[in-house]
Design a protein around this motif. Structure first.
Motif, mmCIF file in Angstrom:
data_model
loop_
_atom_site.group_PDB
_atom_site.id
_atom_site.type_symbol
_atom_site.label_atom_id
_atom_site.label_comp_id
_atom_site.label_asym_id
_atom_site.label_seq_id
_atom_site.Cartn_x
_atom_site.Cartn_y
_atom_site.Cartn_z
ATOM 1 N N ILE A 70 0.737 -1.246 -0.053
ATOM 2 C CA ILE A 70 0.100 0.142 -0.023
ATOM 3 C C ILE A 70 0.799 1.265 0.039
ATOM 4 C CG2 ILE A 70 -1.660 1.413 1.328
ATOM 5 C CD1 ILE A 70 -2.721 -1.534 2.316
ATOM 6 N N LEU A 71 1.825 1.167 0.696
ATOM 7 C CA LEU A 71 2.867 2.424 0.919
ATOM 8 C C LEU A 71 3.479 2.580 -0.557
ATOM 9 C CD1 LEU A 71 4.143 1.846 4.366
ATOM 10 C CD2 LEU A 71 3.080 3.698 3.673
ATOM 11 N N ALA A 72 3.983 1.499 -1.182
ATOM 12 C CA ALA A 72 4.514 1.726 -2.530
ATOM 13 C C ALA A 72 3.533 2.367 -3.457
ATOM 14 C CB ALA A 72 5.129 0.115 -2.707
ATOM 15 N N VAL A 73 2.296 1.803 -3.463
ATOM 16 C CA VAL A 73 1.219 2.327 -4.368
ATOM 17 C C VAL A 73 1.304 3.760 -4.068
ATOM 18 C CG1 VAL A 73 -1.237 2.431 -5.165
ATOM 19 C CG2 VAL A 73 0.168 0.241 -4.616
ATOM 20 N N ALA A 74 1.225 4.222 -2.765
ATOM 21 C CA ALA A 74 0.829 5.615 -2.590
ATOM 22 C C ALA A 74 1.936 6.330 -2.817
ATOM 23 C CB ALA A 74 0.743 5.821 -0.909
ATOM 24 N N ALA A 79 0.204 9.914 -3.499
ATOM 25 C CA ALA A 79 -0.935 10.042 -2.876
ATOM 26 C C ALA A 79 -0.780 10.324 -1.540
ATOM 27 C CB ALA A 79 -1.771 8.645 -2.994
ATOM 28 N N ARG A 80 -0.717 11.545 -1.044
ATOM 29 C CA ARG A 80 -0.333 12.113 0.092
ATOM 30 C C ARG A 80 -1.330 11.452 1.160
ATOM 31 N NH1 ARG A 80 2.417 17.286 0.265
ATOM 32 N NH2 ARG A 80 0.718 17.768 1.853
ATOM 33 N N TYR A 81 -2.657 11.401 0.912
ATOM 34 C CA TYR A 81 -3.468 11.022 1.880
ATOM 35 C C TYR A 81 -3.402 9.505 2.408
ATOM 36 C CZ TYR A 81 -8.034 10.219 4.257
ATOM 37 O OH TYR A 81 -9.201 9.764 5.230
ATOM 38 N N GLU A 82 -3.059 8.639 1.228
ATOM 39 C CA GLU A 82 -2.994 7.452 1.400
ATOM 40 C C GLU A 82 -1.561 7.110 2.164
ATOM 41 O OE1 GLU A 82 -4.707 4.800 1.381
ATOM 42 O OE2 GLU A 82 -6.468 5.811 1.164
ATOM 43 N N TRP A 83 -0.554 7.733 1.732
ATOM 44 C CA TRP A 83 0.816 7.710 2.494
ATOM 45 C C TRP A 83 0.686 8.084 4.025
ATOM 46 C CZ3 TRP A 83 5.518 5.791 1.610
ATOM 47 C CH2 TRP A 83 6.784 6.235 2.300
ATOM 48 N N MET A 159 -7.091 3.076 -7.121
ATOM 49 C CA MET A 159 -8.579 3.588 -7.309
ATOM 50 C C MET A 159 -8.767 4.745 -6.240
ATOM 51 S SD MET A 159 -12.021 2.075 -7.032
ATOM 52 C CE MET A 159 -11.859 1.584 -5.412
ATOM 53 N N THR A 160 -8.514 4.437 -4.935
ATOM 54 C CA THR A 160 -8.424 5.072 -3.851
ATOM 55 C C THR A 160 -7.870 6.478 -3.780
ATOM 56 O OG1 THR A 160 -9.203 3.182 -2.314
ATOM 57 C CG2 THR A 160 -8.575 5.198 -1.082
ATOM 58 N N ALA A 161 -6.613 6.268 -4.255
ATOM 59 C CA ALA A 161 -5.915 7.585 -4.441
ATOM 60 C C ALA A 161 -6.599 8.447 -5.483
ATOM 61 C CB ALA A 161 -4.433 7.154 -4.900
ATOM 62 N N ARG A 162 -7.202 7.769 -6.466
ATOM 63 C CA ARG A 162 -7.853 8.699 -7.715
ATOM 64 C C ARG A 162 -9.152 9.327 -6.914
ATOM 65 N NH1 ARG A 162 -3.276 9.078 -9.224
ATOM 66 N NH2 ARG A 162 -2.606 7.657 -10.919
ATOM 67 N N ILE A 163 -9.671 8.749 -6.010
ATOM 68 C CA ILE A 163 -10.871 9.258 -5.410
ATOM 69 C C ILE A 163 -10.583 10.360 -4.633
ATOM 70 C CG2 ILE A 163 -12.678 8.841 -3.995
ATOM 71 C CD1 ILE A 163 -12.918 6.019 -4.982
#
Length: 182
Positions: A70-74, A79-83, A159-163
């Motif tokens: 997940i961190l790698a995707v962020a 993706a600041r929020y996800e990170w 997808m979450t990052a794009r949302i």
């Protein structure tokens, strides 16, 4: 970014139709700005939550490996929020500050062969650049079921990052953890 900067109003439990209010009660997830944003479509929010929960347990990834992915995707899609959300979850799963900083630099050297394959694969899913050798390397250190689950997990967080980006969802506690951590 503040709550006022979000493109949609952040909803409270009381803003949801009665039949969906329980979603904000489960694991205190409703307090997250992500859910307060997507709550405008409660049926989709419920499906999103169920799907995400199913993916957390897909394949043979440890909690640490899942957080690394997940961190790698962020990091890959910035993706600041996800990170921000997953830095603490990663730490709780045993990811060190040194390892977090390595992911932020796209440096997979501190990780085991299995973790490197997982991190590389998740990043490639996020950018749409999975190659046959990369897929085979991930399968070699895990198995087909785990790689399919990893693919779905990485896609879910992309997808979450794009949302989050499209709706301008603010970070929950207001202060970004930063790409470099102490």
């Amino acid at each position: 970014m503040s709550r006022q900067d979000a493109r949609v109003p952040l909803l409270s439990r009381e803003d949801l139709p009665e039949e969906f209010r329980y979603l904000f009660d489960e694991d205190v997830l409703g307090e997250l700005n992500l859910f307060q944003s997507i709550g405008h479509v409660p049926r989709a929010m419920r499906a999103y939550m169920r799907y995400g929960t199913a993916l957390w347990n897909a394949g043979d990834l440890s909690t640490r490996e899942r957080e690394l992915a997940i961190l790698a995707v962020a990091r890959t899609v910035r993706a600041r929020y996800e990170w921000h959300q997953h830095v603490e979850l990663g730490r709780e799963a045993g990811v060190t500050t040194e390892e977090l900083n390595a992911i932020a630099r796209a440096d997979d050297c501190p990780f085991s062969e299995r973790e490197r394959a997982i991190v590389r694969y998740a990043s490639a899913v996020a950018t749409g650049t999975v190659t046959d050798p990369m897929f085979e390397a991930a399968v070699e250190v895990t198995d087909v079921e785990t790689v399919v689950g990893l693919t779905m997990l990485a896609g879910h967080y992309l997808m979450t990052a794009r949302i989050l980006d499209s709706l301008s969802v603010p970070i929950d506690d207001g202060e970004f953890a930063g790409w470099t951590l102490e």
